[in-house]
Design a protein around this motif. Structure first.
Motif, PDB file in Angstrom:
ATOM      1  N   SER A 118       0.838  -1.109   0.390  1.00  0.00           N
ATOM      2  CA  SER A 118      -0.027   0.080  -0.001  1.00  0.00           C
ATOM      3  C   SER A 118       0.803   0.850   0.194  1.00  0.00           C
ATOM      4  O   SER A 118       0.380   2.093  -0.822  1.00  0.00           O
ATOM      5  CB  SER A 118      -0.608  -0.567   1.197  1.00  0.00           C
ATOM      6  OG  SER A 118       0.105  -0.156   2.127  1.00  0.00           O
ATOM      7  N   GLN A 119       2.018   1.349   0.620  1.00  0.00           N
ATOM      8  CA  GLN A 119       2.527   2.513   1.022  1.00  0.00           C
ATOM      9  C   GLN A 119       4.477   1.794   1.009  1.00  0.00           C
ATOM     10  O   GLN A 119       4.931   0.978   1.329  1.00  0.00           O
ATOM     11  CB  GLN A 119       2.317   3.315   2.100  1.00  0.00           C
ATOM     12  CG  GLN A 119       1.060   4.203   2.112  1.00  0.00           C
ATOM     13  CD  GLN A 119       1.023   4.709   3.355  1.00  0.00           C
ATOM     14  OE1 GLN A 119       1.053   3.776   4.773  1.00  0.00           O
ATOM     15  NE2 GLN A 119       0.241   5.971   3.503  1.00  0.00           N
ATOM     16  N   LYS A 150       6.296   9.570   3.857  1.00  0.00           N
ATOM     17  CA  LYS A 150       5.301   8.720   2.938  1.00  0.00           C
ATOM     18  C   LYS A 150       4.944   7.972   1.642  1.00  0.00           C
ATOM     19  O   LYS A 150       4.447   9.204   1.726  1.00  0.00           O
ATOM     20  CB  LYS A 150       3.599   7.927   4.174  1.00  0.00           C
ATOM     21  CG  LYS A 150       4.427   7.231   5.593  1.00  0.00           C
ATOM     22  CD  LYS A 150       3.591   6.909   6.255  1.00  0.00           C
ATOM     23  CE  LYS A 150       4.033   6.826   7.840  1.00  0.00           C
ATOM     24  NZ  LYS A 150       2.074   6.289   8.978  1.00  0.00           N
ATOM     25  N   GLN A 152       2.085   6.777  -1.952  1.00  0.00           N
ATOM     26  CA  GLN A 152       1.477   5.603  -1.463  1.00  0.00           C
ATOM     27  C   GLN A 152       1.161   4.706  -3.237  1.00  0.00           C
ATOM     28  O   GLN A 152       1.964   5.457  -4.016  1.00  0.00           O
ATOM     29  CB  GLN A 152      -0.185   6.548  -2.295  1.00  0.00           C
ATOM     30  CG  GLN A 152      -0.926   6.958  -0.889  1.00  0.00           C
ATOM     31  CD  GLN A 152      -0.983   7.051  -0.184  1.00  0.00           C
ATOM     32  OE1 GLN A 152      -1.430   5.546  -0.327  1.00  0.00           O
ATOM     33  NE2 GLN A 152      -0.725   7.259   1.024  1.00  0.00           N
ATOM     34  N   ASN A 154      -0.053   1.190  -3.598  1.00  0.00           N
ATOM     35  CA  ASN A 154      -0.851   0.621  -4.255  1.00  0.00           C
ATOM     36  C   ASN A 154      -0.961  -0.814  -5.688  1.00  0.00           C
ATOM     37  O   ASN A 154      -1.856  -0.469  -6.013  1.00  0.00           O
ATOM     38  CB  ASN A 154      -2.521   1.618  -4.106  1.00  0.00           C
ATOM     39  CG  ASN A 154      -2.710   2.300  -2.695  1.00  0.00           C
ATOM     40  OD1 ASN A 154      -2.799   1.642  -1.980  1.00  0.00           O
ATOM     41  ND2 ASN A 154      -3.127   3.415  -3.661  1.00  0.00           N
TER      42      ASN A 154
END
Length: 282
Positions: A118-119, A150, A152, A154
């Motif tokens: 996800s990250q 962080k 993204q 995904n």
């Protein structure tokens, strides 16, 4: 505009990067070269221009957040929060501004647990700084030092597959001057999958009667994407990780050269292909 000065390359910098796609080098979805439910992750980095003399970043670790029942992840996730170090990270203090003129640098080539990622996050140390007018000043990154920068992702990482990403770090937009004369790092990064992207290369040529070394800023502009790089000492440039599409291009020589901008109205970029513009004479 002030142009970049070369600073000795210490190794490579950072890795606050990430993704937009993937590259699969396997024709068999069931193939798993590692035999441990892992995928191969490769990350390269390049840098958009910045109006500074040097930008040093202290890289301590790169982690990914994986949702998986894989035993490898369970063993690595010592904090129990799903974050796993990618391993084999080239830690150290690196000058981001060495990665211009089409230069890219390998940051990681490692095996990571298969699963839904996800990250990703970059963990920075405290030795971050920027050089302005010959003076080195601290570059504050409070959020990064506490929990990591962080990004993204995904993306589903399948076992036995290879994933290659290019991180384009925009220094000029990422450094913010504060009211008290200090500087903060708020990274602005363009991410692309190397396998699906094209490249634009060429060489900027100055007139023979110009008795000076001229550094040129090359800007490729599309409907939703702008990519730029400086030429090297010989005038060569390479714009990496360019999404397929039609762009316009400008080659802007440094102001002291008193030369006009070179412009091309239409540059077509195709996936996985290199568009060579040849020599562009100012």
């Amino acid at each position: 505009m002030r142009y970049l000065k070369n600073v000795t390359l210490k190794s490579l910098m950072i890795a606050t990067f990430i993704s937009l796609g993937l590259t699969s080098c396997s024709e068999d979805d069931d193939s798993n070269p590692s035999g441990e439910g892992s995928a191969n992750l490769t990350v390269r980095m390049t840098d958009a221009p910045g109006d500074y003399e040097a930008v040093f970043v202290d890289v301590q670790d790169i982690e990914i957040h994986v949702e998986s029942d894989n035993e490898t992840e369970a063993e690595a996730d010592v904090d129990g929060d799903g974050w796993v170090s990618v391993g084999d990270v080239q830690t150290g203090v690196y000058d981001l501004l060495e990665l211009t003129g089409g230069v890219s640098q390998l940051l990681a080539d490692t095996e990571v647990p298969a699963g839904y990622v996800s990250q990703m996050r970059l963990i920075l140390g405290s030795e971050n700084s920027v050089i302005v007018d010959g003076v080195e000043k601290p570059l504050n990154t409070p959020s990064a030092q506490q929990s990591g920068l962080k990004l993204q992702l995904n993306q589903n990482f399948e076992a036995g597959e290879n994933y290659a990403f290019l991180l384009d770090f925009d220094v000029d937009k990422s450094i913010v001057e504060t009211g008290n004369g200090g500087y903060n790092l708020k990274p602005v990064i363009r991410l692309s999958a190397e396998a699906d992207a094209g490249m634009v290369v060429g060489k900027v040529v100055v007139p023979a009667d110009i008795d000076m070394s001229v550094q040129t800023l090359v800007i490729l502009t599309g409907e939703s994407t702008t990519i730029s790089a400086y030429t090297d000492a010989e005038g060569n440039f390479a714009l990496n990780g360019v999404p397929a599409g039609v762009y316009s291009l400008e080659a802007i020589p440094e102001a002291d050269a008193n030369l006009s901008t070179f412009a091309i109205g239409t540059v077509e970029v195709k996936p996985n292909e290199t568009t060579d513009l040849g020599e562009l004479t100012l």
